[in-house]
Design an enzyme around this catalytic site. Structure first.
Site, PDB file in Angstrom:
ATOM      1  N   ASP A   1       0.804  -1.227   0.000  1.00  0.00           N
ATOM      2  CA  ASP A   1       0.000   0.000   0.000  1.00  0.00           C
ATOM      3  C   ASP A   1       0.837   1.278   0.000  1.00  0.00           C
ATOM      4  O   ASP A   1       0.290   2.359   0.244  1.00  0.00           O
ATOM      5  CB  ASP A   1      -0.957   0.002   1.210  1.00  0.00           C
TER       6      ASP A   1
ATOM      7  N   ASP B   1      -6.584  -4.807  -3.619  1.00  0.00           N
ATOM      8  CA  ASP B   1      -6.293  -3.408  -3.266  1.00  0.00           C
ATOM      9  C   ASP B   1      -5.048  -2.875  -3.993  1.00  0.00           C
ATOM     10  O   ASP B   1      -4.936  -1.680  -4.274  1.00  0.00           O
ATOM     11  CB  ASP B   1      -6.062  -3.256  -1.763  1.00  0.00           C
TER      12      ASP B   1
HETATM   13  N1  GLY Z   1      -6.538  -1.532   1.642  1.00  0.00           N
HETATM   14  C1  GLY Z   1      -7.344  -2.049   2.668  1.00  0.00           C
HETATM   15  C2  GLY Z   1      -8.796  -1.707   2.636  1.00  0.00           C
HETATM   16  O1  GLY Z   1      -9.371  -1.338   1.643  1.00  0.00           O
HETATM   17  O2  GLY Z   1      -9.398  -1.845   3.673  1.00  0.00           O
END
Ligand code: GLY
Length: 374
Positions: free
Chosen positions: A93, A150
């Site tokens: 992320d 994600d």
């Molecule tokens: N990237 C984690 C979520 O969308 O909760």
């Protein structure tokens, strides 16, 4: 019902008022969740959500030219970069953290250190690629074979790094990960998996895992939102029609499964199972999808994109009229009724900073904002 032109301007005026107050209320905190009391928490800054508040500040600076937004956003990429040589939890992320800080700062101010910080983060993300399975690995620790939907939104950091450095390797990694997502994550009906586990040695896909969704074969709405937005971005960066087809398939599924008020349940397939107890919404999934649908409408053009534009408008109108905190000046968030991680019973029916960010982003796009962060 008011015409959308009026609503679009009204939403922006409310956002300007609201974010002016948030600047004083939130300041240098690293907000993630605001619960019943309407106060945002202050999390450690290596948490995946730490880029959204500074991203919102940079966006507001870009739209208004007002220095207090820039001044509050300025040091975030430095703060995040100090952690590289300390124990940290950075993972797949980092795009969510460095695109709305280092990369947008460089775009808006030309600061060369910010570009270097963005490139460092891109190198870290590219280094997580497993060539045997063609996936960017998720999280840390022993989950060496895990890949999640994600990550699609983080690929923009890699495409930016290739453009910035002139080295195509970052983009190659992003493209190969996206190919894997089209093969393994996007189902024929347009719903998506949250997690696929690979054998990290052989690269073989082993199983789907429910993760933040209701079940391995269900349809976590925020995952679908990340997918439709990330696939559209990947199409924009590569021009490849298979990404566009997959983005449309996911978008069509998402739109077809929206409830009456246009704001998604946390998982489209949990609806029947949870009906008795009342199923919760995820306003953040609505905001992310709306911003992604605006991109999809943009790449498809006026005629082919019209349905996606109208779906985005429908979601945003509903978020604005039924999910906002406009009449509560002490509430530090913008949107109510987000759901972070339902299966773990964490952050259910709360305000989420990424819901706020993507709502502002989508409304800014409708009001002429052109400098994309993702
Ligand atoms: N990237 C984690 C979520 O969308 O909760």
């Amino acid at each position: 019902m008011k015409d959308f032109e009026t609503v679009k301007q009204e939403m922006w005026q409310q956002i300007v008022r609201k974010t002016g107050r948030m600047l004083e209320q939130i300041g240098g905190k690293s907000p993630h969740v605001a619960g019943q009391d309407g106060k945002y928490d202050d999390l450690r800054i290596d948490w995946w959500t730490s880029g959204f508040w500074p991203g919102l500040l940079w966006l507001m600076y870009d739209m208004t030219g007002e220095a207090p937004y820039r001044d509050a956003a300025w040091s975030w990429d430095e703060r995040l970069s100090e952690l590289w040589l300390a124990p940290n939890h950075y993972d797949h992320d980092v795009g969510f953290q460095f695109l709305p800080t280092a990369v947008i700062k460089h775009k808006l101010t030309g600061d060369p250190d910010a570009a270097r910080r963005g490139l460092l983060a891109a190198g870290f993300l590219a280094g997580r690629f497993n060539p045997a399975g063609q996936y960017i690995r998720a999280w840390n620790g022993d989950k060496t074979g895990w890949s999640i939907i994600d990550t699609m939104m983080n690929l923009s950091l890699l495409f930016w790094a290739s453009a910035e450095s002139g080295d195509p390797r970052y983009g190659h990694v992003a493209g190969q990960h996206a190919d894997m997502v089209v093969r393994h994550f996007v189902r024929p009906d347009g719903s998506v998996h949250h997690i696929i586990r690979f054998d990290a040695d052989t690269g073989e896909a082993v199983e789907a895992i429910g993760g933040q969704g209701y079940a391995p074969d269900s349809a976590w709405s925020r995952g679908a939102a990340w997918a439709l937005y990330g696939l559209t971005n990947t199409y924009r960066y590569t021009g490849r029609s298979d990404y566009l087809e997959a983005a449309q398939r996911v978008a069509n599924f998402f739109i077809a499964h929206l409830p009456e008020d246009g704001v998604p349940y946390w998982d489209f397939r949990a609806e029947a199972v949870e009906a008795e107890g009342g199923i919760v919404r995820d306003s953040s999934a609505g905001a992310i999808a709306a911003s992604g649908l605006l991109e999809l409408a943009d790449v498809l053009g006026d005629i082919r994109g019209r349905g996606y534009l109208e779906a985005a408008q429908r979601i945003l109108r509903s978020l604005y009229t039924k999910y906002g905190t406009w009449n509560d000046p002490d509430h530090e968030a913008i949107l109510l009724h987000g759901t972070g991680h339902k299966p773990a019973s964490k952050n259910v029916d709360v305000s989420l900073i990424y819901g706020d960010y993507f709502f502002v982003e989508a409304v800014a796009k409708l009001n002429g904002w052109k400098n994309r962060i993702f």
